[in-house]
Design a protein around this motif. Structure first.
Motif, short mmCIF file in Angstrom:
data_model
loop_
_atom_site.label_atom_id
_atom_site.label_comp_id
_atom_site.label_asym_id
_atom_site.label_seq_id
_atom_site.Cartn_x
_atom_site.Cartn_y
_atom_site.Cartn_z
N TRP A 535 -52.19 -29.61 -52.17
CA TRP A 535 -53.14 -28.57 -51.80
C TRP A 535 -54.44 -29.16 -51.24
O TRP A 535 -55.26 -28.43 -50.69
N ASP A 536 -54.61 -30.47 -51.36
CA ASP A 536 -55.74 -31.12 -50.69
C ASP A 536 -55.51 -31.25 -49.19
O ASP A 536 -56.45 -31.49 -48.43
N LEU A 537 -54.24 -31.10 -48.75
CA LEU A 537 -53.92 -31.20 -47.32
C LEU A 537 -54.14 -29.87 -46.59
O LEU A 537 -54.40 -29.86 -45.39
N THR A 538 -54.01 -28.76 -47.31
CA THR A 538 -53.99 -27.47 -46.63
C THR A 538 -55.27 -27.11 -45.89
O THR A 538 -55.20 -26.37 -44.90
N PRO A 539 -56.45 -27.57 -46.31
CA PRO A 539 -57.64 -27.19 -45.52
C PRO A 539 -57.61 -27.66 -44.07
O PRO A 539 -58.36 -27.14 -43.25
N GLN A 540 -56.74 -28.63 -43.76
CA GLN A 540 -56.64 -29.09 -42.37
C GLN A 540 -55.44 -28.49 -41.66
O GLN A 540 -55.26 -28.69 -40.46
N LEU A 541 -54.61 -27.73 -42.37
CA LEU A 541 -53.38 -27.18 -41.79
C LEU A 541 -53.65 -25.86 -41.09
O LEU A 541 -54.31 -24.98 -41.63
N SER A 542 -53.10 -25.73 -39.89
CA SER A 542 -53.12 -24.44 -39.20
C SER A 542 -51.75 -23.78 -39.25
O SER A 542 -51.62 -22.60 -38.94
N SER A 543 -50.72 -24.54 -39.62
CA SER A 543 -49.37 -23.98 -39.74
C SER A 543 -48.65 -24.69 -40.88
O SER A 543 -48.56 -25.92 -40.89
N LEU A 544 -48.12 -23.91 -41.82
CA LEU A 544 -47.41 -24.46 -42.98
C LEU A 544 -46.12 -23.68 -43.18
O LEU A 544 -46.14 -22.46 -43.34
N ILE A 551 -38.59 -24.90 -54.06
CA ILE A 551 -39.87 -25.39 -54.55
C ILE A 551 -40.44 -24.38 -55.54
O ILE A 551 -40.42 -23.18 -55.31
N SER A 552 -40.96 -24.89 -56.64
CA SER A 552 -41.52 -24.03 -57.66
C SER A 552 -42.97 -24.40 -57.92
O SER A 552 -43.51 -25.35 -57.35
N GLY A 553 -43.60 -23.63 -58.77
CA GLY A 553 -45.00 -23.86 -59.08
C GLY A 553 -45.86 -22.69 -58.63
O GLY A 553 -45.37 -21.73 -58.03
N GLN A 554 -47.13 -22.77 -58.94
CA GLN A 554 -48.07 -21.72 -58.57
C GLN A 554 -48.96 -22.18 -57.43
O GLN A 554 -49.21 -23.38 -57.26
N LEU A 555 -49.43 -21.21 -56.65
CA LEU A 555 -50.35 -21.52 -55.57
C LEU A 555 -51.77 -21.53 -56.11
O LEU A 555 -52.10 -20.75 -57.01
N PRO A 556 -52.62 -22.39 -55.57
CA PRO A 556 -54.03 -22.37 -55.99
C PRO A 556 -54.70 -21.07 -55.55
O PRO A 556 -54.33 -20.49 -54.54
N ASN A 557 -55.64 -20.65 -56.33
CA ASN A 557 -56.36 -19.42 -56.01
C ASN A 557 -57.87 -19.69 -56.06
O ASN A 557 -58.40 -19.94 -57.13
N PRO A 558 -58.53 -19.74 -54.91
CA PRO A 558 -58.03 -19.38 -53.57
C PRO A 558 -57.28 -20.53 -52.91
O PRO A 558 -57.42 -21.69 -53.31
N LEU A 559 -56.47 -20.18 -51.91
CA LEU A 559 -55.75 -21.16 -51.10
C LEU A 559 -56.53 -21.40 -49.81
O LEU A 559 -56.75 -20.47 -49.04
N LYS A 560 -56.97 -22.64 -49.59
CA LYS A 560 -57.79 -22.95 -48.43
C LYS A 560 -56.90 -23.39 -47.27
O LYS A 560 -56.01 -24.22 -47.44
#
Length: 1014
Positions: A535-544, A551-560
């Motif tokens: 989730w440290d990578l997602t702030p630079q992602l424009s497409s995921l 894949i399991s687990g919870q999403l961070p809230n908020p998701l950046k």
């Protein structure tokens, strides 16, 4: 000599006195100009604080950013403020810059204001650039006062002008660029205006809406000065005027996509100074004749041979100066590459995108040793990639994508030491990826997606690929599972490994990628818990895209996510759980479908998602109500919350999402009525509200949704009559499903006026009366339907239509093939009367279900005309008479139910009916008989000779055979005798031959008898 020196002294003294009187110096610029710039600065909005240097008065304005002064006098000569995101207003204090020669405000954000008229009083301006600065409205004609202007750039789609005659007041104008300015109202005389600017060197009117070009000019005043003429993308519906071919000084000519037609003027062949010619999609001509001109200096040729007669001519080889050859082709344009191209020894770019050659790549292409770009994409090339393509020492780009190439990727491609782009996607290449590609140290883009590649991808392949930015290996059968400690040498911007096997763990090497913007790991067999570091990578992602894994687990809230507001997130078909998070910085696509998300949609979810276009959360465990704030999502096109546990009513504010195209709230626990606010969704094409507890009448406000293609209100508690306006308000309706409600009354005949309807499901209601006779008006049901992947236009791949239908005795869900289904289901109602004979005109029907009614009369005799019918259900009616023999013509029929009627007579035999032997098909018809029923028909019994009880089986078989022998003997003799005699009667030659044969046989018999006696 002394006098001369004295005069010089006086001159310098006067200049000093003048300067002391004129200047009030602050640093290195004039006090008056510094003050003017300070006032100008205060009127600007500078969100990035780029002009902070202007706040330092001690440094002097000549040292401020964007300002250039005269070295001696300190006068401000140039103001460079381009591409700084400036906004606000332009203060008139700018006029105090009396000596300003150059003003560039391009690529800024002065939205909502016009170009200031006072700019026309800055008489010293030589260069003015206001392109893409955000200015709107009419161009002020005061700019015509700038008599010293040499260059004027006003490109902008927000500007317009009705009259260009003010340009004739600019005698020094050499460079004019008004691209994208709306000049449609000035179209009639623009040529004559430009002809009065004899100093013009460059003229660019790209996509200006020009619709008229003067066919003739008495004299072309810029025939020896104009070097560049760019009229790309206008609306001329005329021939190319001959006077263009008389501009002997032309170096660059672009008439592409301007709707020219007819032949290229012969004068064009005399443009010997032309270095760049662009005529794509703008003309028709004999390509061979065009290319036989005097093109001694031609370096760039950009043509569309799709509108020209013939393919690529051999005469192309005569333009030996060519450096860039780009030819465009429409779909299905066929031809071949002439070997004469090898004469173009200076060629650096060869682009034949879309040229359907249906051939192998010629080996002799390697003779073009200077090639830097080779683009043969979408050319229907076949066969293997020749090893000779590895022999281009300067090649930087190789595009072979979108062909039918097969075989292995040749290892010789590893010899392309200058290669930066290798695109081989969408072919049929197989085998492994050659390790020699790892030698391409300059490679920045590698795309091998959508092939048939197999095997392991070794870490060593990437050891030397330090410059790699784009890696796409998706849609192959590759295994890429490097060591957990592997540290790639590259920093990728795009990683696409969809459908590659990446091992069960989440790839740890992704931690090293600091600049990745696009990440696709879909369908990669990952069954890991998503690590927190990801989730440290997602702030630079424009497409995921992590879809179709485990894949399991919870999403961070908020998701950046990346703050471009253009990001898309696809996490569908995984095992994610927990609440739905808020997405910071927004997104345009969010797909959370087929996971285990639970809890309500958070109330603040929409506050950061105002730009969301696609939102799908189908197949989760979402509960609670749909928040009323959903109406704030003004950009929403698709909202799919089906198959959840959502309760409450449909929110009134949903009607504020006026751009909504697809709305699917089916399979939830919604209650209440359909709100009138849904009638505000004028763009709506598909509406699914089935499998809820909605009630009341269908409100007439829905008839405002005139673009509906699908209307599914099934499995609810709607009551009253089916509205007649449905048949008038939805001319494009293809699917109407009102199944399992409490509708009463007759079937409105107006429904059968919807000519586009190919699925009509009114089953399980309380409808009465007869089936309307006008059903032959259902034109779409008269033809076999074609595959249409997107019934809903404007949503791309992000919404796929789905429908639950009763077919072949069971409820089936249709998704991808729904466009092929043609169905009429009126089952389980109280319908009476006869089945209309007009039903047999609906030749495209595949499913027909009238079961569970009170229909009487006969099955239509011509039912066999419905040759595409796969499922036919007339169960539990009061039909009588015989089963029509034509039913045996239904060769696609795989399900038939005629049980519980009053049918009689013999069951037809033959063709597909032989395979339908289940007795339950005909049960409850006491007067039916046939092979599959206990009651045999009399004709069937008498057609067989019964074996006597206790009789000898062998004798019975012998007697049976004798009966067949004598039965066949008589007709066989008759046929043989008359066939032989008939031939003798009709054929004279045969009669002669026959009599000769009889005579010879008689002589032989006599001779034999004599010999026997001896």
């Amino acid at each position: 000599m002394e006098r001369t020196g004295f005069l010089i002294f006086l001159f310098l003294l006067n200049m000093l006195i003048y300067c002391r009187g004129y200047w009030k110096v602050s640093g290195s610029c004039l006090d008056s100009e510094r003050k003017a710039l300070t006032i100008f600065r205060k009127a600007l909005n500078d969100p990035s604080n780029i002009l902070t240097s202007w706040d330092d008065e001690a440094s002097g304005c000549c040292k401020w950013r964007g300002i250039t002064c005269h070295n001696i006098t300190g006068f401000v000569l140039k103001l460079h403020l381009y591409n700084l995101s400036l906004s606000g207003r332009i203060d008139p204090a700018l006029v105090e810059l009396k000596h300003l020669h150059f003003l560039d405000l391009s690529n800024n954000a002065f939205y909502g204001i016009s170009i200031p008229q006072f700019l026309g009083s800055m008489k010293e301006l030589r260069h003015l650039n206001l392109s893409y600065a955000g200015f709107s409205g009419r161009i002020p004609h005061q700019l015509g006062n700038l008599s010293k202007l040499i260059s004027l750039q006003l490109s902008s789609s927000s500007l317009s002008d009705k009259n260009l005659w003010w340009l004739t007041s600019l005698p020094s104008l050499k460079y004019l660029d008004m691209s994208y300015v709306n000049l449609s109202m000035a179209s009639h005389d623009w040529v004559h205006v430009m002809n009065m600017c004899p100093s013009l060197v460059e003229l660019r009117f790209i996509e200006c809406g020009l619709s008229y070009i003067s066919p003739t000019l008495a004299s072309v005043n810029f025939s020896t000065s104009l070097h560049v003429l760019d009229l790309y993308g206008n609306k001329f519906n005329s021939r190319i005027p001959k006077w263009i071919g008389n501009i002997s000084s032309l170096v660059s000519l672009n008439l592409s996509l301007s709707n020219f037609h007819g032949l290229v003027p012969y004068q064009f062949s005399q443009l010997s100074n032309l270095e760049e010619l662009r005529l794509a999609d703008s003309l028709s001509a004999n390509s061979s004749q065009l290319l036989e001109g005097s093109w001694s200096r031609m370096k760039l040729l950009y043509l569309s041979l799709s509108n020209m007669y013939g393919g690529i001519p051999n005469s192309i080889g005569n333009i030996t100066s060519l450096v860039d050859l780009e030819l465009l082709f429409e779909e299905n344009t066929r031809g071949s590459i002439p070997r004469a191209i090898t004469k173009l020894v200076n060629l650096e770019i060869l682009s034949l995108n879309g040229y359907h050659m249906h051939a192998i790549i010629p080996d002799w292409l390697d003779e073009l040793k200077n090639l830097k770009q080779l683009i043969l994409a979408n050319c229907m090339l076949t066969g293997p990639i020749p090893a000779a393509l590895g022999g281009f020492p300067f090649l930087r780009s190789l595009y072979l994508n979108g062909n039918q190439l097969n075989g292995r990727i040749p290892s010789s491609l590893g010899g392309l030491s200058s290669l930066e782009e290798l695109l081989l996607q969408e072919n049929q290449l197989n085998g492994t990826i050659p390790t020699t590609l790892g030698k391409l140290s300059k490679l920045s883009e590698l795309d091998l997606s959508y092939n048939c590649l197999t095997g392991n991808v070794s870490e060593s392949l990437f050891e030397n690929l330090k410059n790699l930015n784009i890696l796409d290996l998706s849609s192959n059968s590759l295994l890429f599972d490097p060591h957990p400690d592997w540290a790639p040498p590259f920093q990728l911007n795009k990683i696409s490994l969809g459908s590659c096997h990446l091992g069960h763990r989440f790839p740890p090497w992704l931690q090293t990628q600091k600049h990745v913007g696009i990440l696709d790991l879909s369908n990669a067999a990952i069954s890991d818990i998503i690590p927190t570091w990801f989730w440290d990578l997602t702030p630079q992602l424009s497409s995921l895209n992590l879809s179709n894994n485990e894949i399991s687990g919870q999403l961070p809230n908020p998701l950046k996510m990346h703050p471009l507001d253009t990001s898309d997130i696809d996490l569908s078909s995984n095992n994610f759980n927990g609440p739905i998070p808020c997405i910071l910085n927004g997104a345009i696509l969010l797909d959370l479908s087929n996971n285990q998300f639970s809890g309500p949609i958070p109330p603040n979810f929409t506050s950061t998602m105002n730009d969301l276009v696609i939102f799908s959360a189908i197949g989760n465990q979402i509960s609670g109500k749909i928040p009323s704030s959903i109406g704030k999502m003004k950009s929403l096109l698709v909202l799919d919350l089906s198959q959840n546990n959502i309760s409450g009513t449909i929110p009134l504010r949903l009607g504020d999402c006026v751009d909504l195209v697809a709305l699917d709230l089916s399979k939830n626990h919604l209650s209440g009525r359909i709100l009138t606010s849904l009638g505000l969704l004028h763009q709506l094409q598909t509406l699914h509200l089935s499998n809820n507890s909605l009630s009341g009448k269908v409100l007439s406000s829905l008839k405002n949704c005139t673009r509906l293609v699908t209307l599914d209100l099934g499995q609810n508690n709607f009551l009253g009559h089916i509205p007649t306006w449905i048949g008038k308000s939805f001319p494009d309706l293809r699917i109407l499903r009102l199944r399992s409600n409490m509708f009463t009354g007759n079937i409105p005949p107006q429904l059968f006026n919807i000519t586009s309807l190919h699925v009509l499901d009114l089953g399980q209601n309380y409808l009465s009366g007869s089936i309307p006779q006008s059903l032959q008006n259902l034109m779409a049901m008269k033809n076999e339907q074609k595959m249409d992947h997107f019934l809903v236009n404007g949503t791309g791949y992000y919404y796929k239509e789905n429908l639950l239908m009763s077919v072949k005795g069971q409820m089936l869900e249709y998704t991808r093939t729904i466009s092929l289904v043609t169905c009429m289901d009126l089952s389980i109602n109280n319908l009476s009367g006869e089945i209309p004979e007009q039903i047999t005109s609906l030749l495209g029907l595949r499913v027909l279900n009238f079961s569970g009614n009170h229909l009487t009369g006969k099955i239509p005799n011509k039912i066999g005309k419905l040759v595409l019918l796969e499922s036919l259900d007339f169960f539990k009616n009061q039909l009588s008479g015989t089963i029509p023999p034509s039913m045996s013509s239904l060769t696609f029929l795989s399900y038939l139910n005629l049980s519980n009627n009053n049918l009689s007579g013999k069951i037809p035999s033959g063709n597909q009916l032989r395979t339908l032997q289940d007795p339950s098909i005909y049960m409850g018809n006491n007067d039916l008989c046939g092979p599959s029923l206990p009651d045999k028909c009399d004709s069937d019994e008498t057609s067989q000779s019964p074996m006597p009880v206790g009789g000898d089986v062998k004798k019975y078989d012998e007697a049976h055979e004798m009966v067949w022998f004598y039965s066949a003997l008589a007709p066989g003799f008759a046929v043989g005798f008359w066939a032989f005699c008939g031939i003798l009667v009709l054929k004279k030659a045969w009669r002669i031959a026959y009599y000769r044969f009889v005579d010879e046989m008689k002589e032989r018999l006599l001779y034999s008898c004599r010999f026997a006696r001896c």
